[in-house]
Design an enzyme around this catalytic site. Sequence first.
Site, short mmCIF file in Angstrom:
data_model
loop_
_atom_site.label_atom_id
_atom_site.label_comp_id
_atom_site.label_asym_id
_atom_site.label_seq_id
_atom_site.Cartn_x
_atom_site.Cartn_y
_atom_site.Cartn_z
N SER A 140 0.76 -1.15 -0.08
CA SER A 140 -0.23 -0.16 0.49
C SER A 140 1.29 1.54 0.17
CB SER A 140 -1.13 -0.20 1.36
OG SER A 140 -1.06 1.02 1.44
N TYR A 153 -2.33 -1.19 10.59
CA TYR A 153 -2.34 -1.43 9.33
C TYR A 153 -1.02 -1.13 8.39
CZ TYR A 153 -3.83 -1.50 4.58
OH TYR A 153 -3.74 -1.59 3.09
#
Length: 258
Positions: A140, A153
């Site tokens: 990401s 995360y």
Amino acid sequence: MRTGVVLITGASSGFGLEFSKIFAETGHHLLLVARNEEKLEKLQHALERKYGIDVYILTQDLSVPHAAKKVARYVKSQNLRVEILINNAGFGDYGAFVSSDLTKQTQMIDLNIRSLMEMTHTFLPGMVKRGRGRILNVASIASFEAGPKMSVYYATKAFVLSFTESLSEELRGSGVTVTALCPGPTDTGFSKAAEMPNGRFANLFRLTKPQDVAYYGYRALMSDWVIAIPGRMNRLAVIAVKFLPRKIIRRAVAILQK
């Protein structure tokens, strides 16, 4: 003779679903792994009927201990050979860490980090032995910065990027490539599953479609890229992170995610 397959985790929705369609369209046989058996069966029938390929499915929660071994046993039982591995399964969670559900945070680490590492360790040796293979790890743009309100995360995705880059150097000249796909906000249902509010972060970048990100990732994987960042705004954001002080970046992320 063993059947060569593309193994895709988290295949029943989001990026995994789109990767399944892309590899089916390009004539690859598939092994799809996810928790939702009903969705997997529907996808299996649809892809086999449309593209005339073999689609194997395995219902498996990859966050549980020894999940990669269970996948390996299935691969052996079906006389398959994993030629391409797409480590896509993962999830996020929104909120202050101090009040978060520890069980959920631990499951996130188990799926986003441990499972990805174990799946890679399980199927990489065969690729190296054969002198060919490809692995794509879904990271990401969160991999490049700290993420207040999504601290665990962001940290898991930082691991994915670092792990991928390290492997790419270790495997140089082996015939096996490793790619980290680093998308930004995408309309996959991720934000809903993470219970994120409709805030500034989602609105800052134009939400892209999962099929566009998956196709970009496919091209990057087949072109032997190590890091693939789809979207001009996402690439500019990553460049900014490299030059701005970290204290400014983490404060900006905190403001955007309110």
